[in-house]
Design an enzyme around this catalytic site. Structure first.
Site, PDB file in Angstrom:
ATOM      1  CB  SER A   1      -1.122   0.199   1.307  1.00 19.38           C
ATOM      2  OG  SER A   1      -0.340  -0.152   2.413  1.00 19.38           O
ATOM      3  CG  HIS A   2       2.460   3.327   2.521  1.00 20.41           C
ATOM      4  ND1 HIS A   2       2.088   4.547   2.336  1.00 20.41           N
ATOM      5  CD2 HIS A   2       1.564   2.850   3.188  1.00 20.41           C
ATOM      6  CE1 HIS A   2       1.071   4.910   2.903  1.00 20.41           C
ATOM      7  NE2 HIS A   2       0.650   3.883   3.948  1.00 20.41           N
TER       8      HIS A   2
ATOM      9  CD  GLU B   1      -3.450  -3.363   2.585  1.00 22.93           C
ATOM     10  OE1 GLU B   1      -4.208  -4.282   1.880  1.00 22.93           O
ATOM     11  OE2 GLU B   1      -2.125  -3.588   2.727  1.00 22.93           O
TER      12      GLU B   1
HETATM   13  P1  NDP Z   1      -0.406  -4.118   9.393  1.00 26.68           P
HETATM   14  O1  NDP Z   1      -1.653  -4.403  10.175  1.00 26.68           O
HETATM   15  O2  NDP Z   1      -0.180  -5.062   8.120  1.00 26.68           O
HETATM   16  O3  NDP Z   1       0.878  -4.435  10.523  1.00 26.68           O
HETATM   17  C1  NDP Z   1       1.009  -3.892  11.560  1.00 26.68           C
HETATM   18  C2  NDP Z   1       2.246  -4.328  12.444  1.00 26.68           C
HETATM   19  O4  NDP Z   1       1.754  -5.566  13.139  1.00 26.68           O
HETATM   20  C3  NDP Z   1       3.234  -4.485  11.559  1.00 26.68           C
HETATM   21  O5  NDP Z   1       4.633  -4.261  12.048  1.00 26.68           O
HETATM   22  C4  NDP Z   1       3.501  -6.033  11.428  1.00 26.68           C
HETATM   23  O6  NDP Z   1       4.717  -6.546  11.117  1.00 26.68           O
HETATM   24  C5  NDP Z   1       2.810  -6.667  12.705  1.00 26.68           C
HETATM   25  N1  NDP Z   1       2.097  -7.797  12.801  1.00 26.68           N
HETATM   26  C6  NDP Z   1       1.175  -8.228  11.763  1.00 26.68           C
HETATM   27  N2  NDP Z   1       0.589  -9.417  11.951  1.00 26.68           N
HETATM   28  C7  NDP Z   1       1.465  -9.914  13.114  1.00 26.68           C
HETATM   29  C8  NDP Z   1       1.318 -11.314  13.871  1.00 26.68           C
HETATM   30  N3  NDP Z   1       0.825 -11.956  13.558  1.00 26.68           N
HETATM   31  N4  NDP Z   1       2.405 -11.229  14.778  1.00 26.68           N
HETATM   32  C9  NDP Z   1       3.230 -10.055  15.143  1.00 26.68           C
HETATM   33  N5  NDP Z   1       3.191  -9.122  14.462  1.00 26.68           N
HETATM   34  C10 NDP Z   1       2.494  -8.790  13.629  1.00 26.68           C
HETATM   35  O7  NDP Z   1      -0.145  -2.651   9.342  1.00 26.68           O
HETATM   36  P2  NDP Z   1      -1.410  -1.522   8.927  1.00 26.68           P
HETATM   37  O8  NDP Z   1      -2.011  -1.875   7.809  1.00 26.68           O
HETATM   38  O9  NDP Z   1      -1.856  -0.946   9.970  1.00 26.68           O
HETATM   39  O10 NDP Z   1      -0.361  -0.242   8.177  1.00 26.68           O
HETATM   40  C11 NDP Z   1       0.211  -0.666   6.636  1.00 26.68           C
HETATM   41  C12 NDP Z   1       1.240   0.333   6.490  1.00 26.68           C
HETATM   42  O11 NDP Z   1       0.833   1.585   6.273  1.00 26.68           O
HETATM   43  C13 NDP Z   1       2.205   0.783   7.752  1.00 26.68           C
HETATM   44  O12 NDP Z   1       3.585   0.648   7.312  1.00 26.68           O
HETATM   45  C14 NDP Z   1       1.941   2.170   8.278  1.00 26.68           C
HETATM   46  O13 NDP Z   1       2.790   2.701   8.877  1.00 26.68           O
HETATM   47  C15 NDP Z   1       1.207   2.839   6.948  1.00 26.68           C
HETATM   48  N6  NDP Z   1       0.147   3.714   7.153  1.00 26.68           N
HETATM   49  C16 NDP Z   1       0.559   4.996   6.810  1.00 26.68           C
HETATM   50  C17 NDP Z   1      -0.569   6.114   7.134  1.00 26.68           C
HETATM   51  C18 NDP Z   1      -0.042   7.496   6.754  1.00 26.68           C
HETATM   52  O14 NDP Z   1      -0.792   8.358   6.991  1.00 26.68           O
HETATM   53  N7  NDP Z   1       1.194   7.880   6.202  1.00 26.68           N
HETATM   54  C19 NDP Z   1      -1.639   5.549   7.499  1.00 26.68           C
HETATM   55  C20 NDP Z   1      -2.051   4.241   8.074  1.00 26.68           C
HETATM   56  C21 NDP Z   1      -0.881   3.379   7.774  1.00 26.68           C
HETATM   57  P3  NDP Z   1       4.674  -7.464   9.793  1.00 26.68           P
HETATM   58  O15 NDP Z   1       5.000  -6.641   8.653  1.00 26.68           O
HETATM   59  O16 NDP Z   1       6.251  -8.204  10.103  1.00 26.68           O
HETATM   60  O17 NDP Z   1       3.751  -8.329   9.501  1.00 26.68           O
END
Ligand code: NDP
Length: 333
Positions: A43-44, A184
């Protein structure tokens, strides 16, 4: 089609340079896009390239901006991003806030007048690699309803955390305050997929599983009901309140023809664990060792590290339509 990460990186860099970015901006944006792409935070990644380019071509964001770094207090740095991209403003203030954190034990960097905060992972990693811990907060334009409401007010306000590890890549997580990141939702809409229940509301305030309903004037829901709303509120105040960026409700970019990126705020709090006593990092490893014995659990960041290693070894799969879209971003001739 299959591309090596290096070939894709060069194409992304070329697109930024040929659309009016300075070398500094092109390098910073390429780093952000490629870090997200190779780690599987799609998504980024390159999905965002048309948005970056459209903002540049419209003159909405200055691709040659030179941020102004302000040394405010022993533990405070602020940066005026000069209407450029946030990644360039962060780079400009990074060394100073690291020096201050090492000197004071803790310091903060706040950014205003800058655009398009993306994934927080690439922003935090340099601090962890330098042996520092950090917390990052970013607000965005109003896209999320506070719990109990159905109208967008807060941003999807992500926060992230980095912790340095002895002889290992830093522990790092970053996540949206909404049930699902807005990017997403946009990707679901692009691919014609419906959403699981509970992701958000349409413009009339009805719960919807249609991504277009959320995209076109609707709102996302906060994760964990009221708990995500409280976190988003804190992020809004730390990110925009401290640094002077626009609060989501002040930003009018959603009403303009897309993609007009918002000019929100960011704050990174940097901590030097060495200033808190001896052996802080080593002792934390005991906790990680215990964590690893909990069957079925994994540390955040492991999926991204795995994707990164795989991308380096096997290259990246880029859909033909995606590749064509990228090529169209190169100015004709
Ligand atoms: P996710 O829900 O995909 O993941 C969130 C965090 O949880 C990650 O660090 C991920 O690590 C971890 N995680 C996921 N599943 C597990 C698990 N089973 N056990 C342990 N840790 C877990 O992220 P989001 O969808 O919330 O966000 C996606 C991206 O979008 C992020 O990089 C966020 O910074 C960015 N974002 C930016 C915005 C902006 O305005 N600039 C706004 C909103 C989001 P892993 O990757 O290893 O799975």
């Amino acid at each position: 089609m299959k591309l090596s990460a290096e070939d894709l990186r060069q194409l992304v860099m070329r697109i930024f340079l040929e659309n009016g970015c300075s070398e500094t901006t092109a390098r910073a944006l390429t780093h952000t896009v490629m870090t997200a792409e190779v780690a599987g935070t799609l998504s980024h990644g390159v999905f965002r390239m048309p948005g970056y380019v459209s903002s540049l071509r419209a003159g909405w964001v200055d691709g040659k901006a030179e941020p102004i770094v302000e040394d405010r207090a022993p533990g405070v740095v602020t940066v005026d991003g000069a209407n450029g991209f946030s990644q360039v403003a962060q780079e400009a203030g990074r060394d100073l806030v690291m020096d201050k954190a090492r000197h004071c034990g803790i310091a903060a960097l706040s950014i205003r007048n800058a655009h398009h905060y993306a994934a927080l992972w690439p922003d935090l990693e340099p601090f962890g690699e330098a042996g520092l811990a950090g917390l990052a907060f970013v607000n965005s334009l109003s896209l999320m309803a506070p719990w109990g409401g159905t109208r967008a007010l807060l941003g999807t306000n992500p926060m992230g955390f980095v912790w340095p590890r002895a002889g290992k890549p830093p522990l790092l997580w970053d996540q949206a305050s909404s049930v699902m990141a807005h990017g997403e939702v946009l990707m679901h809409a692009r691919d014609g997929k419906s959403l699981p229940p509970g992701v958000g509301y349409d413009a009339e305030g009805r719960e919807t599983t249609d991504p277009a309903g959320i995209r076109d004037g609707g709102a996302l829901a906060s994760f964990g009901k009221h708990k995500g709303t409280s976190i988003a509120l804190m992020v809004e105040l730390l990110a925009a309140g401290l640094g002077g960026g626009l609060f989501g409700f002040e930003d009018q970019s959603r009403k303009l023809p897309p993609p007009k990126t918002c000019s929100a705020g960011m704050t990174i709090i940097v901590i030097d664990p060495a200033r808190f006593g001896d052996g802080v990092i080593e002792r934390a490893e005991d906790m990680f060792a215990e964590y690893a014995t909990n069957e079925g659990a994994r540390l955040p960041g492991e999926r991204r590290h795995g994707n990164r290693d795989r991308s380096a070894a096997q290259g990246l799969e880029v859909a033909d339509a995606q590749y064509e879209k990228l090529m169209e971003l190169l100015p004709a001739g």
